[in-house]
Design a protein around this motif. Structure first.
Motif, short mmCIF file in Angstrom:
data_model
loop_
_atom_site.label_atom_id
_atom_site.label_comp_id
_atom_site.label_asym_id
_atom_site.label_seq_id
_atom_site.Cartn_x
_atom_site.Cartn_y
_atom_site.Cartn_z
N VAL A 186 50.89 -2.91 8.37
CA VAL A 186 50.95 -2.02 9.52
C VAL A 186 50.74 -2.84 10.78
N GLY A 187 51.65 -2.70 11.72
CA GLY A 187 51.52 -3.38 13.01
C GLY A 187 51.28 -2.38 14.11
N ILE A 188 50.29 -2.64 14.91
CA ILE A 188 50.05 -1.84 16.10
C ILE A 188 50.24 -2.78 17.27
N GLY A 189 51.22 -2.49 18.08
CA GLY A 189 51.55 -3.38 19.20
C GLY A 189 52.43 -4.55 18.78
N THR A 190 52.88 -4.60 17.54
CA THR A 190 53.78 -5.64 17.06
C THR A 190 54.74 -5.05 16.03
N ASP A 191 55.97 -5.53 16.05
CA ASP A 191 56.92 -5.08 15.02
C ASP A 191 57.11 -6.14 13.94
N ALA A 192 56.20 -7.13 13.89
CA ALA A 192 56.22 -8.17 12.86
C ALA A 192 54.82 -8.41 12.32
N PRO A 193 54.22 -7.40 11.67
CA PRO A 193 52.86 -7.57 11.16
C PRO A 193 52.81 -8.60 10.02
N THR A 194 51.78 -9.45 10.06
CA THR A 194 51.62 -10.49 9.04
C THR A 194 50.45 -10.22 8.10
N HIS A 195 49.71 -9.14 8.34
CA HIS A 195 48.57 -8.75 7.50
C HIS A 195 48.64 -7.25 7.26
N LYS A 196 47.78 -6.76 6.38
CA LYS A 196 47.77 -5.32 6.09
C LYS A 196 47.58 -4.50 7.35
N ALA A 202 58.32 6.81 18.88
CA ALA A 202 59.60 6.30 19.38
C ALA A 202 59.45 5.01 20.19
N ASP A 203 58.28 4.79 20.81
CA ASP A 203 58.09 3.57 21.62
C ASP A 203 57.77 2.34 20.78
N LYS A 204 57.76 2.50 19.45
CA LYS A 204 57.54 1.40 18.52
C LYS A 204 56.14 0.77 18.64
N SER A 205 55.15 1.57 19.03
CA SER A 205 53.80 1.03 19.16
C SER A 205 53.10 0.89 17.81
N VAL A 206 53.58 1.61 16.77
CA VAL A 206 53.06 1.49 15.42
C VAL A 206 54.23 1.19 14.50
N TYR A 207 54.06 0.16 13.65
CA TYR A 207 55.17 -0.29 12.81
C TYR A 207 54.66 -0.48 11.39
N TYR A 208 55.43 -0.05 10.42
CA TYR A 208 55.09 -0.17 9.01
C TYR A 208 56.24 -0.88 8.32
#
Length: 168
Positions: free
Chosen positions: A18-28, A6-12
């Motif tokens: 997959v972003g960890i610590g970001t909601d805009a991942p630019t790489h796998k 819920a804290d948005k620390s992992v984003y797909y």
């Protein structure tokens, strides 16, 4: 887009990033952290072996059988073995720096800021050196214990110290 937890620390995202610590991942796998240390770590739990990256350094701790291996297109190009020896073109370096090639073995050292350069060999019993361009000229000299012993000048003459003679 899927966010866990819920804290948005992992984003797909829809591209499979997959972003960890970001909601805009630019790489796998995109890991972002704006403070602290050690934002990436892999660890072998059955040994004291790990690989850590933080904001200013790359750090590893391997057991005695491990090494760094650098590959390009599946071909080993360089390695650092468990003893600290660096091998370029060899998988078993037997010196601090071991360079091996099937072609002409070139070693290039370049300076764009000064007119001379030195290779210095230093041991507990003395120092030997190879100096190029000492004093801004094109001489190549060889010395022992800070004393020039042989010089090849820009004309190709060989001057041997303490003899006063010149070989052409």
């Amino acid at each position: 887009f899927v966010t866990y937890p819920a804290d948005k620390s992992v984003y797909y995202d829809s591209a499979g990033n997959v972003g960890i610590g970001t909601d805009a991942p630019t790489h796998k796998l995109h890991i972002a952290k704006n403070s602290g240390t050690n934002f990436f770590k892999t660890e072998r739990t059955d040994a004291a072996a790990y690989f850590t990256i933080d904001h200013s350094s790359l750090f590893t701790n391997f057991d005695t059988n491990d090494r760094y291996v650098f590959k390009q297109n599946g071909t080993e190009r360089m390695r650092i073995n468990y003893g600290g020896n660096v091998g370029i073109g060899t998988s078993s370096p037997n010196g601090l720096l071991h360079i091996k090639t099937t072609g002409r073995p070139d070693l290039r050292i370049t300076s764009s800021g000064v007119a001379n350069g030195q290779i210095i060999f230093e041991t507990i019993v003395g120092t030997s050196s190879i100096v190029y361009g000492n004093g801004g000229n094109s001489n190549l000299s060889f010395g022992i214990d800070s004393s020039e012993k042989v010089r090849i000048d820009s004309s190709g003459n060989v001057i041997i110290a303490n003899t006063g003679g010149t070989l052409s």
